[in-house]
Design a protein around this motif. Structure first.
Motif, mmCIF file in Angstrom:
data_model
loop_
_atom_site.group_PDB
_atom_site.id
_atom_site.type_symbol
_atom_site.label_atom_id
_atom_site.label_comp_id
_atom_site.label_asym_id
_atom_site.label_seq_id
_atom_site.Cartn_x
_atom_site.Cartn_y
_atom_site.Cartn_z
ATOM 1 N N GLU A 213 8.604 -13.677 1.513
ATOM 2 C CA GLU A 213 9.450 -13.446 0.540
ATOM 3 C C GLU A 213 8.643 -12.865 -0.703
ATOM 4 N N ALA A 214 7.809 -13.607 -1.288
ATOM 5 C CA ALA A 214 7.250 -14.063 -2.529
ATOM 6 C C ALA A 214 6.254 -12.693 -1.908
ATOM 7 N N VAL A 215 5.619 -12.137 -1.063
ATOM 8 C CA VAL A 215 4.285 -11.562 -1.370
ATOM 9 C C VAL A 215 4.857 -9.816 -0.629
ATOM 10 N N LEU A 216 5.740 -9.482 -0.106
ATOM 11 C CA LEU A 216 5.988 -8.735 0.413
ATOM 12 C C LEU A 216 7.610 -7.759 -0.469
ATOM 13 N N GLU A 217 7.203 -7.155 -0.941
ATOM 14 C CA GLU A 217 8.268 -6.233 -2.137
ATOM 15 C C GLU A 217 8.795 -5.804 -1.509
ATOM 16 N N PRO A 218 10.089 -4.606 -2.065
ATOM 17 C CA PRO A 218 10.883 -3.369 -1.483
ATOM 18 C C PRO A 218 9.892 -2.455 -1.760
ATOM 19 N N GLY A 219 9.932 -1.476 -0.293
ATOM 20 C CA GLY A 219 9.068 -0.626 -1.113
ATOM 21 C C GLY A 219 7.318 -0.914 -0.679
ATOM 22 N N THR A 220 7.031 -1.367 -0.217
ATOM 23 C CA THR A 220 5.731 -1.974 0.184
ATOM 24 C C THR A 220 5.407 -1.552 0.752
ATOM 25 N N LYS A 221 4.089 -0.062 0.666
ATOM 26 C CA LYS A 221 3.104 0.540 1.428
ATOM 27 C C LYS A 221 1.928 0.086 1.747
ATOM 28 N N PRO A 222 1.686 0.489 2.666
ATOM 29 C CA PRO A 222 0.069 0.065 3.174
ATOM 30 C C PRO A 222 -0.807 0.266 2.338
ATOM 31 N N ASP A 223 -0.901 0.826 1.526
ATOM 32 C CA ASP A 223 -2.180 0.570 0.979
ATOM 33 C C ASP A 223 -1.689 0.365 -0.886
ATOM 34 N N ASP A 224 -0.373 -0.686 -0.518
ATOM 35 C CA ASP A 224 -0.759 -0.985 -1.933
ATOM 36 C C ASP A 224 -1.128 -2.457 -2.387
ATOM 37 N N GLY A 225 -1.750 -2.877 -1.353
ATOM 38 C CA GLY A 225 -2.104 -4.133 -1.421
ATOM 39 C C GLY A 225 -3.531 -4.281 -0.641
ATOM 40 N N ALA A 226 -3.719 -6.285 -0.482
ATOM 41 C CA ALA A 226 -4.843 -6.643 0.230
ATOM 42 C C ALA A 226 -4.399 -7.513 1.200
ATOM 43 N N GLU A 227 -3.199 -7.355 0.862
ATOM 44 C CA GLU A 227 -2.463 -8.555 2.411
ATOM 45 C C GLU A 227 -2.892 -7.766 3.520
ATOM 46 N N PRO A 228 -3.347 -9.114 4.749
ATOM 47 C CA PRO A 228 -3.832 -8.756 6.269
ATOM 48 C C PRO A 228 -3.151 -8.362 6.687
ATOM 49 N N ALA A 229 -1.821 -8.708 6.517
ATOM 50 C CA ALA A 229 -1.014 -7.736 7.588
ATOM 51 C C ALA A 229 -0.816 -6.255 6.803
ATOM 52 N N VAL A 230 -0.152 -5.560 5.429
ATOM 53 C CA VAL A 230 -0.673 -4.745 5.362
ATOM 54 C C VAL A 230 -1.534 -3.857 5.263
ATOM 55 N N THR A 231 -2.270 -4.640 4.729
ATOM 56 C CA THR A 231 -4.047 -4.171 5.244
ATOM 57 C C THR A 231 -4.122 -3.666 6.709
ATOM 58 N N SER A 232 -3.749 -4.481 7.257
ATOM 59 C CA SER A 232 -4.129 -3.938 8.619
ATOM 60 C C SER A 232 -3.156 -2.532 9.517
ATOM 61 N N LEU A 233 -1.988 -2.948 8.584
ATOM 62 C CA LEU A 233 -1.520 -1.621 8.897
ATOM 63 C C LEU A 233 -2.280 -0.092 8.565
ATOM 64 N N ALA A 234 -2.981 -0.592 7.123
ATOM 65 C CA ALA A 234 -3.156 0.715 6.857
ATOM 66 C C ALA A 234 -5.301 1.499 7.067
ATOM 67 N N CYS A 235 -5.504 0.368 7.489
ATOM 68 C CA CYS A 235 -6.392 0.299 8.933
ATOM 69 C C CYS A 235 -6.688 0.525 10.265
ATOM 70 N N GLY A 236 -5.591 -0.235 10.942
ATOM 71 C CA GLY A 236 -5.944 -0.065 11.980
ATOM 72 C C GLY A 236 -6.510 -0.548 12.910
ATOM 73 N N ASP A 237 -6.987 -1.964 11.527
ATOM 74 C CA ASP A 237 -8.183 -2.501 12.207
ATOM 75 C C ASP A 237 -7.814 -4.390 12.168
ATOM 76 N N THR A 238 -8.429 -5.383 12.668
ATOM 77 C CA THR A 238 -8.091 -6.356 12.968
ATOM 78 C C THR A 238 -8.746 -6.557 11.537
ATOM 79 N N VAL A 239 -7.491 -7.452 10.828
ATOM 80 C CA VAL A 239 -7.965 -8.775 9.438
ATOM 81 C C VAL A 239 -7.839 -9.731 9.304
#
Length: 565
Positions: A213-239
């Motif tokens: 709840e603290a890090v995932l704001e509504p409307g967060t896109k995969p390229d919006d930050g470096a949070e591991p799960a969000v980054t993994s969605l963006a790059c398609g690789d294990t983070v």
């Protein structure tokens, strides 16, 4: 200098991974202090605590969790064998090294009967000062390996139960997340997907979700930050972030780094994306919520991306086995998601299901059934028009051998070819037969075909129509084409309401849908893959390139809508 090199080699060769907590029990305090220094000199990561009586050792075991017990045979209030017997009642596998100065074989025999892990004589330690250290290293490593294998076995069995027991993607995803929290003691686990607008949203969560709840704001896109799960969605690789550094100096995998840059800064991008600030924000949030490490793995199967599986630990490291286990879970989830969703989409129930019997001997499947034994059963879930004069049945035949099936196929004129794909029971095969067939007649009048079962010379077709009023036209059309056709059961099923928008299926062309159905039922998406694209293309009398093109287009359309939902 020589001794230092010897210690270094010993440490590299024998030290098990991670810290080792050893409990040394001996009534000779001087000997205990000496051996403690020897053990700690040989192991950089060893921590040795000492006790001097049997009762103190039992208390230390109740209040702590040592990785190994090292015990002298003679204790002031008992013997090492008595301690071993007491420990084995509650800790049957805990490494226990017995040390004695007697050298009596009867002591060794008694220790073996009580399942001692190893046995060392004190007189041997005088000539081999590192002997006890190497023995401890060996038994701890074996113990941890056995524990790891047992955890892996339990995890795989739990995953199998989850996959077989879950009826929806939501149920499976929630079960997997809960399993990681309950069984693997992660602080938090979640599965993230992209919604229709391309934003990251939680699909399933377990554990303390206040961090999310603290890090995932509504409307967060995969390229919006470096949070591991969000980054993994963006790059398609294990983070992996282990440990989490508040200033962001912990590197992720090399492949992930390059792919992240590609995802953030595509060829048409004209703006720099400032990841430093957002990276610092999620790291600070993680540390505030007691999270020391994080790992995220893409959920995908056969090139189709479903989302990401992420786990968070209050400790500061993930070992190789944890990474391998998470990847295996993600791969299996992807396979289960694909199989579950495609079958749901392709064979979703309509408002009024029908069961229709056809006893007309001019039906190819009925004629084939009558050439087989009375115990044989033919089941078909996929019927694909091949051209104007032929259709392809993908069939499973139980109670008949492959040879008898081939002989029966040659004896039925309307069966133009029969190719066995899997022998055994059931036999799986492809049947190319002449038209008309009841299944295509049903489709022509607006029904949805679901399944055909032929046994003892009688065909039962399971289909569905949009409304009860559509049943009469189905009956009339079948009776025109097949004299002995009759509807034997009509009932309403409200447990699976009709999908009004049809998901991505509504956008498929006829050929795309046929290719998708064939690939699904012929085992193309199973592990191991039962057929390749060349074989499937031959079934439809089209080129391999054409088949692949239709399949990729169908995948894209179906999963674009399913994932966005």
């Amino acid at each position: 200098m020589t001794a230092l090199n010897t210690d270094t080699r010993l440490n590299d060769r024998y030290a098990p991974p991670g810290t080792v907590d050893a409990l040394l029990v001996d009534d000779d305090e001087t000997w205990a202090r000496t051996q403690r220094r020897v053990l700690e000199r040989h192991y950089d990561a060893v921590s040795v605590s000492t006790t001097h009586t049997l009762q103190d050792a039992l208390y230390a075991l109740e209040t702590g969790s040592p990785d190994c017990l090292i015990c002298d045979y003679q204790l002031g209030d008992g013997t090492g064998l008595e301690l071993l017997e007491a420990i084995r009642r509650d800790h049957p596998k805990l490494p226990f090294v017995l040390v004695t100065g007697q050298g009596d074989e009867s002591v060794a025999s008694a220790a073996i009967r009580e399942h001692v892990t190893d046995y060392v004589r004190k007189d041997e330690l005088a000539s081999q000062p590192d002997l006890l250290a190497t023995r401890v290293a060996s038994v701890v490593e074996a113990y941890r390996t056995e524990q790891a294998l047992e955890r892996e076995r339990r995890s795989k069995e739990a995953l199998r139960r989850l996959v077989t027991a879950s009826t929806t993607r939501q149920e499976l995803g929630q079960g997997v997340c809960q399993h990681f929290v309950d069984e693997h003691r992660y602080a938090f686990a979640w599965i993230g997907v992209l919604n229709r607008n391309g934003a990251v949203v939680p699909f399933a969560t377990a554990g303390d979700d206040s961090y999310l709840e603290a890090v995932l704001e509504p409307g967060t896109k995969p390229d919006d930050g470096a949070e591991p799960a969000v980054t993994s969605l963006a790059c398609g690789d294990t983070v992996v972030e282990s440990p989490i550094d508040p200033v962001g100096e912990t590197p992720v995998s090399v492949d992930a780094e390059s792919r992240i840059e590609d995802a953030k800064l595509g060829p048409d991008s004209s703006e720099e994306i400032d990841g430093d600030q957002s990276g610092a924000q999620w790291r600070h949030a993680a540390l505030e919520h007691g999270i020391g490490s994080a790992m995220a793995v893409p959920i995908e199967h056969n090139g189709v991306h479903f989302g990401v599986l992420a786990v968070y630990n209050d400790e500061v490291s993930f070992d190789g086995q944890a990474r391998e286990l998470l990847s295996e879970y993600a791969e299996t989830i992807g396979y289960a998601f694909q199989a579950t969703e495609w079958r749901r989409a392709l064979f979703s129930s309509a408002i009024t299901p029908l069961e229709i019997t056809v006893a007309d001997e001019f039906s190819a499947l009925v004629a084939l059934s009558r050439k087989l034994t009375r115990t044989a059963t033919i089941e078909v879930e996929t019927v694909i028009p091949r051209n104007d004069d032929e259709v392809l049945y993908l069939a499973s035949i139980s109670g008949a051998s492959a040879n008898s099936l081939e002989d029966a196929g040659e004896a039925v004129v309307s069966v133009r070819s029969l190719e066995v794909y899997e022998t055994g029971d059931p036999v799986r095969c492809g049947l190319i037969v002449e038209t008309p067939v009841p299944e295509t007649v049903l489709v022509e009048v607006g029904s949805r075909f679901r399944r055909t079962v032929v046994a003892d010379g009688q065909m039962r077709i399971f289909a569905s129509v949009q409304a009860t009023e559509a049943v009469r036209p189905v009956i009339d059309r079948l009776e025109d084409a097949f004299a002995d056709a009759s509807v034997t059961a009509v009932w309403s099923d409200h447990s699976h309401p009709e999908d009004t928008d049809g998901g991505g299926l509504e956008r498929l062309t006829d050929r795309q849908r046929q290719v998708l159905e064939l690939a699904l039922d012929a085992g193309y998406f199973e592990r191991p893959r039962r057929h390749n694209t060349g074989e499937l293309a031959a079934m439809l009398d089209i080129s391999r390139a054409t088949f692949t093109q239709h399949l990729r287009a169908a995948q894209s359309k179906v999963f674009e809508d399913l994932i966005s939902e």
